[in-house]
Design a protein around this motif. Structure first.
Motif, PDB file in Angstrom:
ATOM      1  N   TYR A   1     -32.639  23.162  94.677  1.00  0.00           N
ATOM      2  CA  TYR A   1     -31.847  21.944  94.900  1.00  0.00           C
ATOM      3  C   TYR A   1     -31.083  21.646  93.614  1.00  0.00           C
ATOM      4  CZ  TYR A   1     -30.466  17.372  96.579  1.00  0.00           C
ATOM      5  OH  TYR A   1     -29.715  16.298  97.002  1.00  0.00           O
ATOM      6  N   ARG A   2     -29.777  21.563  93.719  1.00  0.00           N
ATOM      7  CA  ARG A   2     -28.936  21.358  92.540  1.00  0.00           C
ATOM      8  C   ARG A   2     -28.267  19.989  92.577  1.00  0.00           C
ATOM      9  NH1 ARG A   2     -28.273  25.607  88.471  1.00  0.00           N
ATOM     10  NH2 ARG A   2     -29.272  27.428  89.388  1.00  0.00           N
ATOM     11  N   GLN A   3     -28.266  19.333  91.423  1.00  0.00           N
ATOM     12  CA  GLN A   3     -27.458  18.135  91.278  1.00  0.00           C
ATOM     13  C   GLN A   3     -25.987  18.551  91.202  1.00  0.00           C
ATOM     14  OE1 GLN A   3     -28.773  15.056  91.418  1.00  0.00           O
ATOM     15  NE2 GLN A   3     -30.818  15.981  91.644  1.00  0.00           N
ATOM     16  N   ALA A   4     -25.102  17.605  91.449  1.00  0.00           N
ATOM     17  CA  ALA A   4     -23.670  17.903  91.385  1.00  0.00           C
ATOM     18  C   ALA A   4     -23.286  18.377  89.982  1.00  0.00           C
ATOM     19  CB  ALA A   4     -22.859  16.674  91.768  1.00  0.00           C
ATOM     20  N   ILE A   5     -22.424  19.380  89.921  1.00  0.00           N
ATOM     21  CA  ILE A   5     -21.990  19.934  88.632  1.00  0.00           C
ATOM     22  C   ILE A   5     -20.471  19.788  88.524  1.00  0.00           C
ATOM     23  CG2 ILE A   5     -21.920  21.965  87.144  1.00  0.00           C
ATOM     24  CD1 ILE A   5     -24.316  23.050  88.707  1.00  0.00           C
ATOM     25  N   PRO A   6     -19.978  18.949  87.590  1.00  0.00           N
ATOM     26  CA  PRO A   6     -18.530  18.813  87.394  1.00  0.00           C
ATOM     27  C   PRO A   6     -18.009  19.968  86.525  1.00  0.00           C
ATOM     28  CG  PRO A   6     -19.691  17.312  85.944  1.00  0.00           C
ATOM     29  CD  PRO A   6     -20.744  18.011  86.750  1.00  0.00           C
ATOM     30  N   LEU A   7     -16.965  20.596  86.997  1.00  0.00           N
ATOM     31  CA  LEU A   7     -16.367  21.714  86.270  1.00  0.00           C
ATOM     32  C   LEU A   7     -14.911  21.420  85.953  1.00  0.00           C
ATOM     33  CD1 LEU A   7     -17.624  24.754  88.428  1.00  0.00           C
ATOM     34  CD2 LEU A   7     -18.725  23.783  86.403  1.00  0.00           C
ATOM     35  N   GLN A   8     -14.431  22.051  84.897  1.00  0.00           N
ATOM     36  CA  GLN A   8     -13.004  22.053  84.592  1.00  0.00           C
ATOM     37  C   GLN A   8     -12.566  23.503  84.425  1.00  0.00           C
ATOM     38  OE1 GLN A   8     -11.386  18.923  81.880  1.00  0.00           O
ATOM     39  NE2 GLN A   8     -13.551  18.596  81.357  1.00  0.00           N
ATOM     40  N   GLY A   9     -11.442  23.846  85.038  1.00  0.00           N
ATOM     41  CA  GLY A   9     -11.017  25.234  84.939  1.00  0.00           C
ATOM     42  C   GLY A   9      -9.677  25.498  85.585  1.00  0.00           C
ATOM     43  N   ARG A  10      -9.477  26.755  85.986  1.00  0.00           N
ATOM     44  CA  ARG A  10      -8.221  27.189  86.594  1.00  0.00           C
ATOM     45  C   ARG A  10      -8.507  28.154  87.738  1.00  0.00           C
ATOM     46  NH1 ARG A  10      -6.278  27.980  80.970  1.00  0.00           N
ATOM     47  NH2 ARG A  10      -5.125  26.117  80.389  1.00  0.00           N
ATOM     48  N   SER A  11      -7.561  28.240  88.678  1.00  0.00           N
ATOM     49  CA  SER A  11      -7.722  29.101  89.849  1.00  0.00           C
ATOM     50  C   SER A  11      -6.680  30.213  89.866  1.00  0.00           C
ATOM     51  CB  SER A  11      -7.582  28.284  91.143  1.00  0.00           C
ATOM     52  OG  SER A  11      -8.599  27.336  91.259  1.00  0.00           O
ATOM     53  N   ILE A  12      -7.041  31.291  90.535  1.00  0.00           N
ATOM     54  CA  ILE A  12      -6.118  32.392  90.764  1.00  0.00           C
ATOM     55  C   ILE A  12      -6.315  32.877  92.190  1.00  0.00           C
ATOM     56  CG2 ILE A  12      -7.801  34.051  89.813  1.00  0.00           C
ATOM     57  CD1 ILE A  12      -5.482  35.854  89.037  1.00  0.00           C
ATOM     58  N   GLU A  13      -5.225  33.246  92.841  1.00  0.00           N
ATOM     59  CA  GLU A  13      -5.299  33.828  94.178  1.00  0.00           C
ATOM     60  C   GLU A  13      -5.112  35.331  94.053  1.00  0.00           C
ATOM     61  OE1 GLU A  13      -2.922  32.076  97.183  1.00  0.00           O
ATOM     62  OE2 GLU A  13      -3.741  30.067  96.878  1.00  0.00           O
ATOM     63  N   VAL A  14      -6.020  36.075  94.701  1.00  0.00           N
ATOM     64  CA  VAL A  14      -5.996  37.536  94.609  1.00  0.00           C
ATOM     65  C   VAL A  14      -6.233  38.127  95.991  1.00  0.00           C
ATOM     66  CG1 VAL A  14      -6.739  37.715  92.204  1.00  0.00           C
ATOM     67  CG2 VAL A  14      -8.452  37.524  94.008  1.00  0.00           C
ATOM     68  N   ASN A  15      -5.936  39.397  96.098  1.00  0.00           N
ATOM     69  CA  ASN A  15      -6.168  40.129  97.345  1.00  0.00           C
ATOM     70  C   ASN A  15      -6.980  41.368  97.033  1.00  0.00           C
ATOM     71  OD1 ASN A  15      -5.704  42.067  99.598  1.00  0.00           O
ATOM     72  ND2 ASN A  15      -4.392  40.429 100.359  1.00  0.00           N
ATOM     73  N   ARG A  16      -8.153  41.480  97.656  1.00  0.00           N
ATOM     74  CA  ARG A  16      -9.044  42.594  97.354  1.00  0.00           C
ATOM     75  C   ARG A  16      -8.442  43.932  97.748  1.00  0.00           C
ATOM     76  NH1 ARG A  16     -15.251  42.088  99.146  1.00  0.00           N
ATOM     77  NH2 ARG A  16     -14.386  42.572 101.190  1.00  0.00           N
ATOM     78  N   GLY A  17      -7.459  43.914  98.622  1.00  0.00           N
ATOM     79  CA  GLY A  17      -6.821  45.159  99.031  1.00  0.00           C
ATOM     80  C   GLY A  17      -5.787  45.669  98.045  1.00  0.00           C
ATOM     81  N   ASP A  18      -5.395  44.841  97.071  1.00  0.00           N
ATOM     82  CA  ASP A  18      -4.398  45.256  96.085  1.00  0.00           C
ATOM     83  C   ASP A  18      -5.018  46.167  95.024  1.00  0.00           C
ATOM     84  OD1 ASP A  18      -2.571  43.719  97.418  1.00  0.00           O
ATOM     85  OD2 ASP A  18      -2.663  42.028  96.017  1.00  0.00           O
TER      86      ASP A  18
END
Length: 288
Positions: free
Chosen positions: A139-156
């Motif tokens: 059981y995990r308490q809420a974890i606030p994160l800060q970061g960045r996202s990237i969109e990728v394609n596993r077929g590439d």
């Protein structure tokens, strides 16, 4: 190391050293003191394909190097890799690579090769006679994160390169940011649910204060129950293996995944680059 994973690691090395011999399931099972039935079951669970498929794929793949020599006759290569008849070798070769050995000698262009498997280390147990991934519930308490996202394609073709570059840049750039826990980092992986194998991967670090950096995006890992697993190895090798392991576990134990907008959470602690150990969390419905 898990005993099943250790057994298959030894098996893969044994196959490589004896690849030119006519290896059989019965011989390998006897060599490792396991019944043929259980040995094949263990191999398929750990690796994802049958022992027979793997051995054949490795033989055919390694035979390509021999065929690259101008004076190597197809019949000699077939016998050298333990095939009883050259015709059997040629049929298997064409099924694997889409062309005959003789055509390959001219064009030097083969299809999908079967490389030596990198066995992913994880905990596998015997559950009521079936081999499955060992899970624990946390059981995990809420974890606030800060970061960045990237969109990728596993077929590439650039899939792994793009993710590695993005992750390295994120860790380097945020290394001096204040208000973040630099002792570990997270990735949150979401599948787009389409056939194009698209994913959004969020790289983040835990927030240590209420001061959010405007250069980063905030994401919250929700409070709740999760299945927890520990894997060791390259994350790109872990990915497909984990998908198969998880699917088998869910089907056998009838575990319900909780839809919270997060597919998979990976936690990389400070010693990750020494141990290659990754904790994987999957959200599940409340445990009774």
């Amino acid at each position: 190391m898990n005993r099943y994973v250790s057994l298959i690691n030894e098996t893969v090395d044994y196959i490589e050293k004896n690849i030119t011999r006519a290896l059989t399931l019965e011989e390998l099972a006897e060599h490792f003191y396991v019944s043929a039935f259980h040995f094949n079951r263990i191999f398929k669970t750990v690796v994802g394909i049958s022992l027979k498929q793997y051995i054949l794929g490795r033989k055919l793949t390694q035979s390509l190097e021999r065929l690259d020599h101008r004076d190597a006759a197809v019949i000699d290569v077939a016998y050298d890799f333990g095939f009883e008849y050259p015709e059997v070798y040629s049929r298997a070769f064409k099924k694997q690579f889409g062309i005959s050995p003789s055509v390959y000698k001219k064009e030097k262009n083969a299809g999908v090769r079967v490389e030596k498997i990198a066995v992913v280390e994880r905990d596998i147990i015997n559950y009521k006679g079936t081999l499955v991934l060992k899970e624990s519930f946390v059981y995990r308490q809420a974890i606030p994160l800060q970061g960045r996202s990237i969109e990728v394609n596993r077929g590439d073709e650039s899939f792994a390169v793009d993710l590695n570059r993005f992750g390295s840049q994120f860790l380097t750039e945020t290394g001096q940011y204040e208000g973040l826990d630099h002792n570990c980092f997270f990735t949150i992986v979401n599948c787009h649910g389409s056939e194009d194998e698209g994913y959004t991967v969020f790289y983040g670090k835990q927030t240590e204060s209420n001061n959010f950096d405007q250069r980063l995006t905030v994401r919250i890992i929700p409070e709740g129950w999760y299945m927890s697993f520990t894997y060791r190895g390259d994350m790109f090798n872990i990915g497909e293996t984990f998908e198969e392991d998880l699917y088998r576990l869910i089907m056998i134990k009838e575990i319900e995944i909780k839809p919270i907008g997060i597919g998979m959470i990976n936690i990389y602690r400070a010693d990750y680059f020494q141990t290659n150990a990754v904790e994987i969390l999957i959200p599940v419905k409340k445990r009774l």
